[in-house]
Design an enzyme around this catalytic site. Structure first.
Site, PDB file in Angstrom:
ATOM      1  N   GLY A  15       0.795  -1.235   0.000  1.00 16.99           N
ATOM      2  CA  GLY A  15       0.000   0.000   0.000  1.00 16.99           C
ATOM      3  C   GLY A  15       0.820   1.275   0.000  1.00 16.99           C
ATOM      4  O   GLY A  15       2.053   1.261   0.021  1.00 16.99           O
ATOM      5  N   LEU A 177       2.955  13.234  17.400  1.00 17.97           N
ATOM      6  CA  LEU A 177       3.666  13.052  18.674  1.00 17.97           C
ATOM      7  C   LEU A 177       5.135  12.691  18.468  1.00 17.97           C
ATOM      8  O   LEU A 177       5.914  12.667  19.411  1.00 17.97           O
ATOM      9  CB  LEU A 177       2.975  11.975  19.519  1.00 17.97           C
ATOM     10  CG  LEU A 177       1.574  12.356  20.005  1.00 17.97           C
ATOM     11  CD1 LEU A 177       0.969  11.220  20.815  1.00 17.97           C
ATOM     12  CD2 LEU A 177       1.641  13.619  20.856  1.00 17.97           C
ATOM     13  N   LYS A 179       6.971  14.431  16.275  1.00 16.68           N
ATOM     14  CA  LYS A 179       7.647  15.607  15.710  1.00 16.68           C
ATOM     15  C   LYS A 179       8.466  16.331  16.769  1.00 16.68           C
ATOM     16  O   LYS A 179       8.053  16.440  17.925  1.00 16.68           O
ATOM     17  CB  LYS A 179       6.613  16.551  15.086  1.00 16.68           C
ATOM     18  CG  LYS A 179       5.916  15.876  13.904  1.00 16.68           C
ATOM     19  CD  LYS A 179       5.249  16.850  12.986  1.00 16.68           C
ATOM     20  CE  LYS A 179       4.516  16.085  11.886  1.00 16.68           C
ATOM     21  NZ  LYS A 179       5.061  16.300  10.560  1.00 16.68           N
ATOM     22  N   ASP A 232      -9.675  13.795  10.310  1.00 11.48           N
ATOM     23  CA  ASP A 232      -8.364  13.547   9.706  1.00 11.48           C
ATOM     24  C   ASP A 232      -7.245  14.209  10.505  1.00 11.48           C
ATOM     25  O   ASP A 232      -6.152  13.657  10.635  1.00 11.48           O
ATOM     26  CB  ASP A 232      -8.373  14.077   8.256  1.00 11.48           C
ATOM     27  CG  ASP A 232      -7.158  13.637   7.458  1.00 11.48           C
ATOM     28  OD1 ASP A 232      -6.784  12.456   7.555  1.00 11.48           O
ATOM     29  OD2 ASP A 232      -6.570  14.471   6.744  1.00 11.48           O
ATOM     30  N   HIS A 237      -4.281  15.009  15.647  1.00 13.70           N
ATOM     31  CA  HIS A 237      -3.042  15.789  15.722  1.00 13.70           C
ATOM     32  C   HIS A 237      -3.202  17.074  16.559  1.00 13.70           C
ATOM     33  O   HIS A 237      -2.401  17.349  17.446  1.00 13.70           O
ATOM     34  CB  HIS A 237      -2.563  16.173  14.319  1.00 13.70           C
ATOM     35  CG  HIS A 237      -2.376  15.001  13.393  1.00 13.70           C
ATOM     36  ND1 HIS A 237      -2.014  13.749  13.839  1.00 13.70           N
ATOM     37  CD2 HIS A 237      -2.497  14.885  12.050  1.00 13.70           C
ATOM     38  CE1 HIS A 237      -1.922  12.925  12.808  1.00 13.70           C
ATOM     39  NE2 HIS A 237      -2.213  13.582  11.712  1.00 13.70           N
ATOM     40  N   LYS A 334      -7.032  22.078   4.266  1.00 11.84           N
ATOM     41  CA  LYS A 334      -6.338  21.670   3.035  1.00 11.84           C
ATOM     42  C   LYS A 334      -6.487  22.803   2.027  1.00 11.84           C
ATOM     43  O   LYS A 334      -7.417  23.610   2.119  1.00 11.84           O
ATOM     44  CB  LYS A 334      -7.021  20.431   2.456  1.00 11.84           C
ATOM     45  CG  LYS A 334      -7.058  19.238   3.406  1.00 11.84           C
ATOM     46  CD  LYS A 334      -5.911  18.332   3.145  1.00 11.84           C
ATOM     47  CE  LYS A 334      -5.850  17.176   4.103  1.00 11.84           C
ATOM     48  NZ  LYS A 334      -4.582  16.481   4.067  1.00 11.84           N
ATOM     49  N   LEU A 396      14.653  31.572  18.110  1.00 13.99           N
ATOM     50  CA  LEU A 396      15.404  30.313  18.129  1.00 13.99           C
ATOM     51  C   LEU A 396      14.946  29.484  16.928  1.00 13.99           C
ATOM     52  O   LEU A 396      14.069  28.624  17.034  1.00 13.99           O
ATOM     53  CB  LEU A 396      15.135  29.546  19.433  1.00 13.99           C
ATOM     54  CG  LEU A 396      15.776  28.171  19.563  1.00 13.99           C
ATOM     55  CD1 LEU A 396      17.287  28.269  19.616  1.00 13.99           C
ATOM     56  CD2 LEU A 396      15.292  27.453  20.808  1.00 13.99           C
TER      57      LEU A 396
HETATM   58  C1  BG6 Z   1      -2.179  12.745   8.182  1.00 13.93           C
HETATM   59  C2  BG6 Z   1      -3.442  13.170   7.491  1.00 13.93           C
HETATM   60  O1  BG6 Z   1      -2.488  12.179   9.420  1.00 13.93           O
HETATM   61  O2  BG6 Z   1      -1.335  13.849   8.360  1.00 13.93           O
HETATM   62  C3  BG6 Z   1      -3.122  13.855   6.176  1.00 13.93           C
HETATM   63  O3  BG6 Z   1      -4.252  12.038   7.255  1.00 13.93           O
HETATM   64  C4  BG6 Z   1      -2.121  14.959   6.372  1.00 13.93           C
HETATM   65  O4  BG6 Z   1      -4.299  14.361   5.580  1.00 13.93           O
HETATM   66  C5  BG6 Z   1      -0.919  14.458   7.160  1.00 13.93           C
HETATM   67  O5  BG6 Z   1      -1.708  15.410   5.109  1.00 13.93           O
HETATM   68  C6  BG6 Z   1       0.021  15.581   7.496  1.00 13.93           C
HETATM   69  O6  BG6 Z   1       1.202  15.078   8.029  1.00 13.93           O
HETATM   70  P1  BG6 Z   1       2.540  15.911   7.942  1.00 13.93           P
HETATM   71  O7  BG6 Z   1       3.499  15.151   8.774  1.00 13.93           O
HETATM   72  O8  BG6 Z   1       2.914  15.986   6.491  1.00 13.93           O
HETATM   73  O9  BG6 Z   1       2.231  17.259   8.493  1.00 13.93           O
END
Ligand code: BG6
Length: 482
Positions: A15, A177, A179, A232, A237, A334, A396
């Protein structure tokens, strides 16, 4: 433990997630010598293919440098691939047979990464539990969102998983988490006398947590439409970031102490309502280039007339002593004007201003990406002969301060944590159910009442209504600095 064999299986190896994220991550970890020495990788999926064919799919995403070519060959030498269904027990028995070739005589540990569509989740986990568990070593299972679609479906999934695995065998990934700057939040807060005592309603006016992407959902519309931006990005996040920003100080840095505090602060948030949000959906920009010309609904994989939001802003309140009255503004979308994820902590206006109203609020900005940075917006005397003042930054920026330091990808850290058995940066099941409690009534209302999102143009800042709402929520944008 690190001397024992480790068998890492990617379920769903053919995938998108596997080729774009998981295999590159495994390669980088291997390249940097971070994995236990005796680690072997297995791919499992329905597609019949050889390891070489798998490699060809992954190659464009692996970022192999010239001098790493030899090591890259070695990486693929310890990769295996098994084709099988996601439903038949006997296929999993075959996988187990393959795995067992590597751990017959030893205490091998097994890791399974489920990079799978939700529809096959149930059968795969049952078969892993019944046929593929480690003999003497440990077994750990890594799962990706979506963890259900609302409180009820998430509970079904959680109950299912907990009937098969113990909580300490389950690693629910929220890659935010992993990052750098998200992991830094605790250090900034609790390692600085300057910040910790001012981290409250007495000093802070409002907090904005933003996630913006400059591209739409083209090609992914089918998946996206079932979930929408709230499920999403916001429910996971952004809410994870919020809980790290707002939680009380944990008793220690033990994963459970931290996660206890995260759950506690989530419990102080009432479910949000339609009045708390602005929803948007992008339309094409006729003057734009390429994808920008196309709106969300122009995507053939999106059902006609879909009301799914691609932008959402929510104003949230935390009902506790620290945060009463402080607005937490969560904004994500988006097809916006830029790529950016950041936390902005805006302090109150200076009381008793003596500078004729020129002072602007202090703001602590934690930029998650791109370009990790932490800066404080502050007032200073304009250098020179006049007695004037201006706003500047204590800056910083990592690229300058930590030149040459390579920050690992979020997935690298997190997968390594699974090898090490550290659940600090993974989502516990009670955290997840609190997150769904906060968002489920809103999601149901949006769907039941077919709420129409406000249209915004691809490449813009999103609906103007969102800016108006953040103004009303006591977050000040100054001039061009938005
Ligand atoms: C994912 C979402 O969890 O995080 C996506 O499903 C999104 O839609 C992505 O694009 C963003 O991740 P990053 O690390 O590129 O900010």
């Amino acid at each position: 433990d690190s001397q024992n064999p480790h068998l890492f299986t990617v379920m769903g190896a053919s995938g998108d997630l596997a080729k774009k994220k998981i295999y590159p991550t495994l390669w980088w970890l291997y390249r940097d010598g971070l994995l236990p020495p005796n680690t072997t990788f297995f791919g499992y999926a329905r597609t019949k293919m050889t390891v070489n064919e798998l490699r060809e799919r992954c190659d464009p995403h692996m970022k192999v440098k010239n001098e790493e070519k030899e090591r890259y060959e070695l990486f693929w030498k310890i990769n295996y691939y098994v084709a099988g269904s996601y439903t038949e027990r006997r296929d999993f028995e075959l996988l187990n047979k393959e795995l067992s070739n590597f751990d017959n005589l030893s205490r091998a540990n097994r890791l399974f990464y489920l990079a799978l569509p939700p529809s096959v989740f149930d059968t795969v986990t049952v078969h892993i539990r019944n046929t593929c568990m480690a003999n003497k070593g440990w077994t750990r299972v890594i799962v990706e969102k979506p963890f259900g679609k609302d409180s009820a479906s998430s509970k079904v999934l959680s109950d299912h998983l907990s009937s098969l695995f113990a909580e300490d065998q389950l690693y629910r990934i929220d890659h935010y988490l992993g990052k750098e700057m998200v992991q830094n939040l605790m250090t900034i807060r609790f390692g600085n006398q300057l910040f910790n005592p001012t981290w409250n309603r007495q000093n802070i006016a409002s907090i904005m947590i933003t996630f913006k992407e400059p591209f739409g959902t083209q090609g992914r519309g089918g998946y996206f439409d079932e979930f929408g931006i709230i499920r999403d990005v916001m429910q996971n996040h952004l809410l994870q970031i919020l809980s790290l920003v707002a939680m009380e100080k944990p008793a220690s840095v033990h994963p459970d102490d931290i996660r206890n505090e995260k759950v506690k602060v989530l419990k102080c948030i009432q479910p949000i309502t339609l009045n708390d949000v602005v929803l948007g959906q992008y339309i094409g920009n006729p003057e734009g280039e390429g994808d920008e010309k196309f709106g969300y609904l122009d995507d053939k994989t999106v059902p006609e007339g879909s009301n799914t939001p691609t932008f959402a802003m929510a104003v949230m309140r935390i009902n506790n002593e620290r945060w009463d009255g402080v607005n937490f503004i969560l904004k994500c979308g988006k097809a916006l004007n830029e790529r950016k994820a950041e936390v902005r902590i805006q302090y109150h206006d200076v009381a008793g201003d003596i500078f004729g109203g020129k002072t602007k609020r202090n703001e602590l900005v934690i930029r998650v990406q791109p370009g990790e940075a932490l800066y404080i917006k502050m007032m200073t005397k304009t250098p020179g002969i006049t007695f004037d003042m201006e706003e500047t930054e204590l800056d910083l920026t990592y690229q300058h301060r930590y030149q040459g330091v390579v920050l690992p990808d979020a997935y690298e850290r997190l997968i390594l944590d699974v090898f090490c058995g550290s659940q600090m940066h993974f989502v516990r099941s009670d955290e997840l159910s609190e997150a769904w409690r906060i968002f489920t009534p809103l999601l149901h209302t949006i769907e039941r009442e077919k709420i129409e999102p406000i249209k915004y143009v691809y490449g813009s800042r999103g609906p103007i209504e969102a800016d108006n709402k953040s103004d009303a929520a006591n977050f000040k944008f100054y001039g061009s600095y938005k």
